[in-house]
Design a protein around this motif. Sequence first.
Motif, short mmCIF file in Angstrom:
data_model
loop_
_atom_site.label_atom_id
_atom_site.label_comp_id
_atom_site.label_asym_id
_atom_site.label_seq_id
_atom_site.Cartn_x
_atom_site.Cartn_y
_atom_site.Cartn_z
N GLU A 152 0.84 -1.19 0.00
CA GLU A 152 0.00 0.00 0.00
C GLU A 152 0.87 1.24 0.00
O GLU A 152 1.90 1.30 0.67
N GLU A 183 -6.26 -1.14 -1.85
CA GLU A 183 -7.34 -1.22 -0.88
C GLU A 183 -7.52 0.07 -0.08
O GLU A 183 -8.57 0.29 0.50
N SER A 184 -6.54 0.93 -0.05
CA SER A 184 -6.67 2.19 0.69
C SER A 184 -7.10 3.36 -0.21
O SER A 184 -7.27 4.47 0.28
N GLU A 221 -11.87 -1.99 -2.84
CA GLU A 221 -12.77 -2.05 -1.68
C GLU A 221 -14.17 -1.72 -2.18
O GLU A 221 -14.58 -0.57 -2.21
N THR A 222 -14.90 -2.74 -2.58
CA THR A 222 -16.24 -2.54 -3.13
C THR A 222 -17.16 -1.85 -2.13
O THR A 222 -17.93 -0.96 -2.49
N SER A 261 -16.42 0.17 0.26
CA SER A 261 -16.03 1.56 0.51
C SER A 261 -16.29 2.45 -0.70
O SER A 261 -16.68 3.60 -0.56
N ASN A 262 -16.03 1.92 -1.89
CA ASN A 262 -16.20 2.70 -3.12
C ASN A 262 -17.63 2.68 -3.64
O ASN A 262 -18.01 3.55 -4.40
N THR A 272 -16.85 1.00 -8.09
CA THR A 272 -15.91 -0.12 -8.17
C THR A 272 -15.90 -0.69 -9.58
O THR A 272 -14.84 -1.00 -10.13
N HIS A 316 -11.24 -6.73 -2.51
CA HIS A 316 -10.83 -7.04 -1.14
C HIS A 316 -12.08 -7.22 -0.30
O HIS A 316 -12.95 -6.37 -0.28
N ASN A 317 -12.16 -8.33 0.38
CA ASN A 317 -13.35 -8.60 1.19
C ASN A 317 -12.93 -8.87 2.61
O ASN A 317 -12.29 -9.86 2.90
N TRP A 318 -13.31 -8.01 3.48
CA TRP A 318 -13.02 -8.18 4.90
C TRP A 318 -14.30 -8.20 5.72
O TRP A 318 -14.26 -8.18 6.94
N ASN A 330 -18.98 -8.79 -3.99
CA ASN A 330 -17.72 -8.78 -4.74
C ASN A 330 -17.75 -9.79 -5.88
O ASN A 330 -17.27 -9.50 -6.98
#
Length: 125
Positions: A11, A33-34, A56-57, A59-60, A65, A82-84, A93
Motif C-alpha cells: 500500500e 485497498e486504501s 474495496e467494493t 467503501s467505493n 468499483t 478485497h473482502n473483509w 464482490n
Amino acid sequence: APFDLYWLEVESLDPDALLAAREQTTTRLCHGESLIRREQFRPFFQKHVTDIVMLETLSNGFSETRKIAEMAEPYDVMVSPHNWMSPLGTMINAQMILSRCSRPRIRLCAPGRMRARLRRLATAL
C-alpha cells in the motif's frame, strides 16, 4: 523470486514511491485497498505500477468499483476485490467481478458451504 509469490500486497498513496519499489522486484504488486474513487487509482494505472488492483467494493460503492475495474482493463491490470466483511460482502464482490472483468481474481476466504456456493456461481456464469 525465492518464495514464488503470486503477488505481494503493498500500500502507498504515492505512485512514484511504489514505482521505485516495483522496479526492485519481479513479483506482481497488488495494491489499492486504501484508495477511494477513480481519481486516486488513475496515476497508479498510468505509471504502470500495479499488476493487480485490490478494490474495496463496500467503501467505493458498487458502481464506482465497476468503473475502476473498467478503467484497469486497458492497462492490463487484474482486479481482485478485497473482502473483509461478511458472506454478503463476498457475494457483492463476486457479482461485481464476474459481471464485469475479463480476468477476474477472487480470493475465497469464506466458510465451507459459502465457498462451495461461490464456486458454483462462478462456474455457472
